[in-house]
Design a protein around this motif. Sequence first.
Motif, PDB file in Angstrom:
ATOM      1  N   PRO A  64       0.901  -1.363  -0.147  1.00  0.00           N
ATOM      2  CA  PRO A  64       0.110  -0.133  -0.128  1.00  0.00           C
ATOM      3  C   PRO A  64       0.904   1.336   0.072  1.00  0.00           C
ATOM      4  O   PRO A  64       2.012   1.160   0.297  1.00  0.00           O
ATOM      5  N   ILE A  65       0.325   2.353  -0.257  1.00  0.00           N
ATOM      6  CA  ILE A  65       0.977   3.749  -0.108  1.00  0.00           C
ATOM      7  C   ILE A  65       1.113   4.238   1.313  1.00  0.00           C
ATOM      8  O   ILE A  65       0.140   3.754   1.985  1.00  0.00           O
ATOM      9  N   LYS A  66       2.255   4.404   1.623  1.00  0.00           N
ATOM     10  CA  LYS A  66       2.679   4.576   3.002  1.00  0.00           C
ATOM     11  C   LYS A  66       2.541   6.222   3.288  1.00  0.00           C
ATOM     12  O   LYS A  66       3.096   7.025   2.610  1.00  0.00           O
ATOM     13  N   LEU A  67       1.866   6.556   4.362  1.00  0.00           N
ATOM     14  CA  LEU A  67       1.771   7.676   4.985  1.00  0.00           C
ATOM     15  C   LEU A  67       2.393   7.641   6.287  1.00  0.00           C
ATOM     16  O   LEU A  67       2.197   7.148   7.130  1.00  0.00           O
ATOM     17  N   SER A  68       2.983   9.205   6.337  1.00  0.00           N
ATOM     18  CA  SER A  68       3.844   9.183   7.681  1.00  0.00           C
ATOM     19  C   SER A  68       3.545  10.702   8.136  1.00  0.00           C
ATOM     20  O   SER A  68       3.347  11.513   7.251  1.00  0.00           O
ATOM     21  N   CYS A  69       3.399  10.733   9.531  1.00  0.00           N
ATOM     22  CA  CYS A  69       3.188  12.071  10.018  1.00  0.00           C
ATOM     23  C   CYS A  69       4.454  12.277  11.075  1.00  0.00           C
ATOM     24  O   CYS A  69       4.279  11.794  12.125  1.00  0.00           O
ATOM     25  N   ARG A  70       5.422  12.796  10.620  1.00  0.00           N
ATOM     26  CA  ARG A  70       6.462  12.812  11.271  1.00  0.00           C
ATOM     27  C   ARG A  70       6.739  13.962  12.236  1.00  0.00           C
ATOM     28  O   ARG A  70       6.196  14.888  11.797  1.00  0.00           O
ATOM     29  N   THR A  71       7.286  13.784  13.410  1.00  0.00           N
ATOM     30  CA  THR A  71       7.970  14.891  14.334  1.00  0.00           C
ATOM     31  C   THR A  71       9.394  14.908  14.574  1.00  0.00           C
ATOM     32  O   THR A  71       9.902  13.840  14.216  1.00  0.00           O
ATOM     33  N   ARG A  72      10.044  15.746  15.149  1.00  0.00           N
ATOM     34  CA  ARG A  72      11.321  15.807  15.553  1.00  0.00           C
ATOM     35  C   ARG A  72      11.592  15.407  17.193  1.00  0.00           C
ATOM     36  O   ARG A  72      10.848  16.079  17.738  1.00  0.00           O
ATOM     37  N   VAL A  73      12.492  14.466  17.269  1.00  0.00           N
ATOM     38  CA  VAL A  73      12.843  14.290  18.854  1.00  0.00           C
ATOM     39  C   VAL A  73      13.489  15.434  19.485  1.00  0.00           C
ATOM     40  O   VAL A  73      14.228  16.258  18.670  1.00  0.00           O
ATOM     41  N   PRO A  74      12.874  15.750  20.467  1.00  0.00           N
ATOM     42  CA  PRO A  74      13.298  17.020  21.335  1.00  0.00           C
ATOM     43  C   PRO A  74      15.058  16.900  21.380  1.00  0.00           C
ATOM     44  O   PRO A  74      15.429  15.857  21.640  1.00  0.00           O
TER      45      PRO A  74
END
Length: 202
Positions: free
Chosen positions: A127-137
Amino acid sequence: PAVSRQALGNNILLQEAIATLTGAGLQYDYPELARLDDRILRQNPPAGKKVPVGSVVSLLDTHGKITSVVGFTLGDACRVLHEEEDFDVEFYDKQSHDWKVTHQFPAPGAYYPRGPQSGADGQSVRPIKLSCRTRVPRNLIGSSAKQVQSRLIAKHLCPIADNSLGQIYNQDLVSAVYVKQDEKEKRVQGGEEIDRGTMVYF
């Protein structure tokens, strides 16, 4: 019997293939989810083979163009790609539908199979992969367990205190921050991008 030579090739638009086959006196079929602006990667019989007029040519492995959903909420991205465009979609199951999509793979503009399909080798298409990323503090090492927990939560990450060596107290100082991949520990650095909802151990 009368015969016709197919003038098709791989990677042409479905609407062009239909026009070519119709003009040659041939019939055709194609996957139910295919759209006229999809591209064809495979056909049976293969291009160039002589067949009787009126024969059916199956247009296989039709690939549609992937819309960019970067910046959409995860819920809207899934609606567009899955409900409107019939692509299979995968996302990290701990992500919220209100979070914004930061990455998608394959990239926007690529051509990809619609719906659950198998490739020419018989393997299922991912499947198409979707990511909602953030940065580690940054600067977590040396901070108290309570501070690390609060800062990870603020970044929509799931902090987990590794108390395998004993009870961890709020004032204890953190000496390592890591995630687990394939049962192995992987240390993460401040500023590193990871999926929101990821379990982060300290």
